[in-house]
Enzyme design. Structure first.
Site, short mmCIF file in Angstrom:
data_model
loop_
_atom_site.label_atom_id
_atom_site.label_comp_id
_atom_site.label_asym_id
_atom_site.label_seq_id
_atom_site.Cartn_x
_atom_site.Cartn_y
_atom_site.Cartn_z
N CYS A 113 0.67 -0.83 -0.16
CA CYS A 113 0.47 -0.07 0.11
C CYS A 113 0.93 1.47 -0.03
O CYS A 113 0.10 2.16 -0.26
CB CYS A 113 -0.79 0.46 0.72
N HIS A 250 -3.05 7.37 1.69
CA HIS A 250 -3.86 5.94 1.31
C HIS A 250 -5.32 5.89 2.09
O HIS A 250 -5.64 5.87 3.29
CB HIS A 250 -2.42 5.27 1.64
N ASN A 280 -10.45 -0.01 -0.78
CA ASN A 280 -8.72 -0.46 -0.20
C ASN A 280 -7.99 -0.83 -1.55
O ASN A 280 -7.64 -1.78 -2.25
CB ASN A 280 -8.29 -0.42 0.42
#
Ligand code: UT7
Length: 323
Positions: A113, A250, A280
């Site tokens: 990520c 993020h 996500n």
């Protein structure tokens, strides 16, 4: 002083939207649980013919268009991904070929990520080191292909997509008023690998594997790691929370985003949130959010923009740039 300035941005999402209501018929979950715990309402899922490289190519073309450039103007392509089309060659090389680009070089960065923050940092180092004038930086993922669709603790969280920016060398005065990347701070600590990993790989099982996560454990570390690395970015530049025009985090969980902003003292009106729509998307989430906020005019030239991410490894990092 050479600075890496954003010239263009772009995004690409798969055609298919998967809603929380649809997930209710797939696993023992509810729209209420997903929205309350994560802020996610829907995510996009790649269909037949849609891959990390095809999404990355579409985002790259959009970013080049926005910059008024073509692939001929690019020296380097860096793709942040943990879901490459193939184990090798790199997805970046695949995208290079799809763009009809046969000069320069292309490679992938794998920091889950945090991948986009790592890739921007790498591109900035190449540009400031004089190795490249223009770098296409792409975050592209198809996490739907590594999810265990019977595991309700993970399958409701992730989505697919891609975002891209073009970074270009520009002369700066060497002050905080310069446009471009002003500081980049990266961290990792492999002691946390069991908390978020994929249980397969070429050298272990010979399979692709599925994503496994101890969500609560990741959550426990997230806010502290994110805020620590942002404080390092403030220390390196002399900026403080009140100077930030936009925080582009993020997009893992609305609670993590809100908790980090609150701890830093950044008002929520200055935070770009796309997790409700995209879920996500790992390394794609920051460039997707940048494209959304720059595309609708929120982020404007001269704005001070703070990127941050935390993910598998653990890896984490922050980039402070003037748009
Ligand atoms: O991008 C990389 C970094 N990743 C992250 O940042 C993710 C970090 N973690 C999180 O965002 C959160 O921990 C989650 C969203 C994954 C989970 O939220 P939580 O508030 O930490 O919930 P929990 O894991 O403590 O689970 C609470 C309850 C459990 O039931 P019991 O043990 O209390 O009976 C779970 O079994 O919720 C249950 N649960 C679910 N219920 C309905 C777990 N998943 C689901 C689900 N639907 N999908």
């Amino acid at each position: 002083m050479i600075r890496s300035v954003v010239r263009g941005f772009g995004a690409a999402l798969p055609k298919r939207v998967l809603t929380n209501a649809e997930l209710e018929s797939m696993v023992d979950t509810s729209d209420e649980w997903i929205v309350q715990r994560t802020g996610i309402h829907q995510r996009y899922i790649a269909g037949e013919g849609e891959t990390t490289a095809s999404l990355g190519e579409a985002a790259a073309r959009a970013a080049l268009d926005k910059a008024g450039l073509t692939a001929a103007d690019i020296d380097v392509i860096i793709v942040a991904t943990s879901t490459p089309d193939n184990t090798f060659p790199a997805t970046a090389v695949n995208i290079q070929n799809r763009l009809g680009m046969h000069h320069g070089f292309a490679f992938d960065v794998q920091a889950v990520c945090s991948g986009f923050v790592y890739a921007v940092t790498t591109a900035d180092a190449y540009i400031r080191g004089g190795l490249a004038k223009r770098v296409l930086v792409i975050g592209a993922e198809t996490f739907s292909r590594i999810l265990d669709w019977t595991d309700r603790t993970t399958c409701v969280l992730f989505g697919d997509g891609a975002g891209a920016i073009v970074l270009e060398a520009a002369d700066g005065a060497g002050t905080n008023q310069d446009r471009g990347v002003l500081t980049a701070q990266l961290r990792s600590d492999g002691a946390h690998r069991e908390k978020l990993y994929v249980d397969g790989g070429p050298s272990t099982t010979g399979t692709v594997g599925h994503l496994r996560m101890e969500g609560r454990e990741v959550f426990k570390h997230a806010v502290g790691m994110i805020t620590d690395v942002i404080v390092s970015a403030f220390d390196a530049t002399g900026f403080a929370a009140e100077d930030i025009d936009w925080l582009v985090p993020h997009q893992a969980n609305k609670r993590i985003i809100d908790g980090s902003a609150r701890k830093l003292g950044i008002p929520l009106e200055k935070v770009v949130v796309t997790v409700d729509l995209h879920g996500n998307t790992s390394a794609a989430s920051i460039p997707l959010a940048l494209a959304a906020a720059a595309g609708d005019g929120r982020i404007k030239e001269g704005d001070l923009v703070l990127l941050e991410a935390m993910g598998g490894g653990f890896t984490w990092g922050a980039v402070l740039l003037r748009w």
